[in-house]
Scaffold this motif. Structure first.
Motif, mmCIF file in Angstrom:
data_model
loop_
_atom_site.group_PDB
_atom_site.id
_atom_site.type_symbol
_atom_site.label_atom_id
_atom_site.label_comp_id
_atom_site.label_asym_id
_atom_site.label_seq_id
_atom_site.Cartn_x
_atom_site.Cartn_y
_atom_site.Cartn_z
ATOM 1 N N ASP A 100 51.270 9.710 31.280
ATOM 2 C CA ASP A 100 50.467 9.982 30.087
ATOM 3 C C ASP A 100 49.004 10.233 30.492
ATOM 4 O OD1 ASP A 100 49.000 9.870 27.748
ATOM 5 O OD2 ASP A 100 50.147 8.201 26.889
ATOM 6 N N ALA A 101 48.553 11.500 30.329
ATOM 7 C CA ALA A 101 47.193 11.882 30.746
ATOM 8 C C ALA A 101 46.131 11.123 29.948
ATOM 9 C CB ALA A 101 46.998 13.386 30.576
ATOM 10 N N ALA A 102 46.449 10.759 28.721
ATOM 11 C CA ALA A 102 45.475 10.031 27.894
ATOM 12 C C ALA A 102 45.226 8.633 28.477
ATOM 13 C CB ALA A 102 45.990 9.928 26.457
ATOM 14 N N ILE A 103 46.287 8.017 28.986
ATOM 15 C CA ILE A 103 46.146 6.700 29.621
ATOM 16 C C ILE A 103 45.354 6.830 30.921
ATOM 17 C CG2 ILE A 103 47.394 4.813 30.778
ATOM 18 C CD1 ILE A 103 49.563 5.052 28.689
ATOM 19 N N GLN A 104 45.697 7.852 31.711
ATOM 20 C CA GLN A 104 44.968 8.075 32.968
ATOM 21 C C GLN A 104 43.475 8.267 32.685
ATOM 22 O OE1 GLN A 104 46.837 11.503 34.800
ATOM 23 N NE2 GLN A 104 48.855 10.567 34.715
ATOM 24 N N ASN A 105 43.159 9.039 31.652
ATOM 25 C CA ASN A 105 41.748 9.298 31.348
ATOM 26 C C ASN A 105 41.012 8.037 30.890
ATOM 27 O OD1 ASN A 105 39.892 11.634 31.321
ATOM 28 N ND2 ASN A 105 39.503 10.881 29.249
ATOM 29 N N ALA A 106 41.697 7.214 30.108
ATOM 30 C CA ALA A 106 41.069 5.967 29.631
ATOM 31 C C ALA A 106 40.762 5.035 30.814
ATOM 32 C CB ALA A 106 41.976 5.279 28.614
ATOM 33 N N ILE A 107 41.663 5.010 31.795
ATOM 34 C CA ILE A 107 41.423 4.198 33.002
ATOM 35 C C ILE A 107 40.258 4.805 33.783
ATOM 36 C CG2 ILE A 107 42.407 3.398 35.201
ATOM 37 C CD1 ILE A 107 45.196 3.521 33.799
ATOM 38 N N ASP A 108 40.280 6.120 33.909
ATOM 39 C CA ASP A 108 39.236 6.844 34.644
ATOM 40 C C ASP A 108 37.833 6.493 34.141
ATOM 41 O OD1 ASP A 108 38.883 9.859 36.207
ATOM 42 O OD2 ASP A 108 37.315 9.203 34.870
ATOM 43 N N CYS A 109 37.651 6.475 32.830
ATOM 44 C CA CYS A 109 36.277 6.316 32.302
ATOM 45 C C CYS A 109 35.980 4.914 31.787
ATOM 46 C CB CYS A 109 35.988 7.392 31.254
ATOM 47 S SG CYS A 109 36.860 7.222 29.712
ATOM 48 N N HIS A 110 36.808 3.920 32.144
ATOM 49 C CA HIS A 110 36.578 2.598 31.535
ATOM 50 C C HIS A 110 35.314 1.897 32.030
ATOM 51 C CE1 HIS A 110 38.270 0.544 35.137
ATOM 52 N NE2 HIS A 110 37.586 -0.475 34.692
ATOM 53 N N THR A 111 34.812 2.263 33.208
ATOM 54 C CA THR A 111 33.633 1.563 33.743
ATOM 55 C C THR A 111 32.335 2.238 33.322
ATOM 56 O OG1 THR A 111 34.964 1.106 35.684
ATOM 57 C CG2 THR A 111 32.640 0.567 35.841
ATOM 58 N N THR A 112 32.315 3.564 33.405
ATOM 59 C CA THR A 112 31.071 4.290 33.147
ATOM 60 C C THR A 112 31.031 4.908 31.758
ATOM 61 O OG1 THR A 112 32.060 6.292 34.074
ATOM 62 C CG2 THR A 112 30.756 4.918 35.573
ATOM 63 N N GLY A 113 32.172 5.008 31.086
ATOM 64 C CA GLY A 113 32.254 5.891 29.929
ATOM 65 C C GLY A 113 32.375 7.311 30.445
ATOM 66 N N GLY A 114 32.395 8.269 29.535
ATOM 67 C CA GLY A 114 32.520 9.658 29.967
ATOM 68 C C GLY A 114 32.238 10.597 28.813
#
Ligand code: FE
Ligand code: FE
Length: 193
Positions: A100-114
């Motif tokens: 799920d790309a949406a899950i991957q993206n949420a993990i990707d930006c969880h520290t800095t935001g995006g």
């Protein structure tokens, strides 16, 4: 991997404190998902895996990022732990089978935001920020706002983060500035070209 297998694996890899934090983020994300109309299962899985790369050393973060052609900007070069979001997103896919790309993206930006954060991105960012063991000044206000206003609470968390990082004399990540600007432009309906 199913939920139980992932949980068992993370319990082995993460410190007890980090594992407890992870389960608190799952609980907070579940609540936020129910409040703001996001799929709770999707939010819970993103939360479970959000810190899956947090056990890696600075050198391992950098190596992994290089191997997977992830962007290593100056701020991340200086503080490689900032890469645990983008690296975690790749691990979620490659080691835990999350497609799920949406899950991957949420993990990707969880520290800095995006840029242009989705509802799920905001939920994971906020859940990480306000889970029940967090106790920094102002957290109670953000928790209260997060009961009714996802954008408002996310803007406040991003603002707090930027102020704190600046106060510490550290470098501020561009993605955090972008995340906050985008949300303010959207919520205030600013007409910008
Ligand atoms: Fe994290
Ligand atoms: Fe976290």
């Amino acid at each position: 991997m199913n939920w139980t297998d992932i949980e068992v694996d993370l319990k082995k890899k993460l410190t007890p404190k980090r594992f407890r934090h992870t389960m608190n983020v799952v609980e907070a994300a579940d609540q936020l998902a129910r409040t703001f109309g996001c799929d709770p299962d999707q939010a819970r899985l993103a939360a479970l895996l959000h810190d899956c790369a947090k056990n890696l050393t600075d050198e391992q973060q950098l190596d992994y990022a290089r191997q997977h052609q992830l962007k290593i900007d100056r701020v991340s070069q200086n503080d490689p732990q900032l890469l645990h979001g983008p690296v975690g997103a790749v691990l979620a896919k490659e080691c835990y089978g999350v497609t799920d790309a949406a899950i991957q993206n949420a993990i990707d930006c969880h520290t800095t935001g995006g840029k242009n954060m989705s509802t799920l991105d905001k939920i994971i960012y906020l859940a990480d920020y306000i889970e029940k063991d967090r106790s920094f000044p102002g957290v109670e206000t953000i928790r209260q706002i997060a009961e009714t206003d996802l954008d408002g609470a996310t803007i406040m968390a991003l603002t707090n983060c930027i102020c704190h990082v600046a106060q510490c004399g550290a470098l501020i990540h561009k993605r955090t500035i972008d995340a906050r600007n985008d949300l303010i432009i959207k919520t205030k309906n600013l007409k910008l070209k």
